[in-house]
Design an enzyme around this catalytic site. Sequence first.
Site, short mmCIF file in Angstrom:
data_model
loop_
_atom_site.label_atom_id
_atom_site.label_comp_id
_atom_site.label_asym_id
_atom_site.label_seq_id
_atom_site.Cartn_x
_atom_site.Cartn_y
_atom_site.Cartn_z
N HIS A 263 0.72 -1.15 0.17
CA HIS A 263 -0.06 0.01 0.04
C HIS A 263 0.93 1.19 -0.01
O HIS A 263 0.51 2.23 0.70
CB HIS A 263 -0.98 -0.05 1.01
CG HIS A 263 -2.02 -1.00 1.25
ND1 HIS A 263 -2.52 -1.41 -0.24
CD2 HIS A 263 -2.93 -1.75 1.95
CE1 HIS A 263 -3.54 -2.20 0.04
NE2 HIS A 263 -3.88 -2.39 1.12
N HIS B 262 -9.43 2.43 0.28
CA HIS B 262 -9.35 1.34 1.31
C HIS B 262 -10.42 1.56 2.15
O HIS B 262 -10.61 1.39 3.18
CB HIS B 262 -8.02 1.25 1.96
CG HIS B 262 -7.63 -0.03 2.54
ND1 HIS B 262 -8.37 -0.94 3.10
CD2 HIS B 262 -6.59 -0.80 2.12
CE1 HIS B 262 -7.85 -1.93 3.49
NE2 HIS B 262 -6.84 -1.98 2.96
N GLU C 37 -11.59 -2.96 -3.27
CA GLU C 37 -10.82 -2.38 -3.70
C GLU C 37 -10.34 -2.37 -5.02
O GLU C 37 -9.69 -3.32 -5.60
CB GLU C 37 -9.27 -2.41 -3.01
CG GLU C 37 -9.55 -2.44 -1.39
CD GLU C 37 -8.30 -3.12 -0.69
OE1 GLU C 37 -7.05 -2.56 -0.71
OE2 GLU C 37 -8.48 -4.07 -0.02
#
Length: 365
Positions: A136, A211, A330
């Site tokens: 991420h 997210h 996502e």
Amino acid sequence: MLPFSSGFFGCAGSRLIVLLAAAVYSHAAPVKRIEEQQFGAMSDGAPVKQFTMRNAKGTVAKVISYGAILSELQAPDRHGAMTNVVLGATTLDEYLKGFNAAAVIGRVANRIARARFTLDGVEYKLAANNGPNHLHGGRVGFARVLWRAQALPVGERDAAVQFSYLSKDGEEGYPGNLNVKVTYTLTDDNELRIDYEAATDKATPVNLTNHAYFNLAGRGDVLDHELWLAAARYTPADDQLIPTGEIASVKGTPLDFTTPTRVGARIEQLKPKPGGYDHNFVIDNGGQSLVVAARLVEPKSGRVMEVRTTEPGVQLYTGNHLQHGALCLETQHYPDSVNQRTFPSTILRPGQTFRSTTVFVFSAK
């Protein structure tokens, strides 16, 4: 697990009160589409802004300039009663301590194997913040920075906020200065649209997502939510959730959501590892235009969320560290795409513009 932000329009058990409120509202002043206020301040005193967007149906979306986070989303049930359907925090301090649900994720969402990649003959080493892998965007990424923010002038039926951020050359190990814009738009059709745009001065991988953790009941777990995915295939992964490079059929596996299925119907088959769903699905006809990727239904409230996206994949994560109290859908390019030649490319080059759109559409039945 932090509690969902509270808030109801009218009285949750009374359709009469909701209808009366709507009738009074229809004769009141036009909807104030957007409001801005300070949400807190960073350690250096820089203010964090909060924008509250409303539509004519009473739906409310709140976004903050820290992490470009969607902090609250009030959606109606079949009786018109509102509840917050995203996991969020009510103070900046909670976010600063590491709670980054519903933040914009970048420069690259999901995992990069061994926290490195080679581009145009040069190897780049990234932060290893998920065991030996990169996750991420790194230790800070886009979720823990302050974005510039402004309300946008749009039509009478929409409210929009645009966030912008300059990710400098070398940030988290990535090459190139990357200018990013993310625009949230709330429409009177109960659509929350997220438009992503980016440009670079040096070739770099880009894979942006949000997210958000959703629970259409606003409380409890999501195991009784019904999920449909427009995905007959997925990308198998190893024990560290790094794709093997294969694209396989979901048929005959617990990953088959090609017909509406309870989220909890087969989740025990995925325990102890990874503890539930944490898989990337290949969207049918995805990556070429805006297509329907998923539909989530909460039977008791009747709330429905449809996900449309221009991305080729969607990661289903069932909040396995939150006792399945919420789930993520996502929209993204596949994990580790920068190291997988057969996957759709995530490389953005100078002179090109990265564009991506995801739309969450809310209704009730």
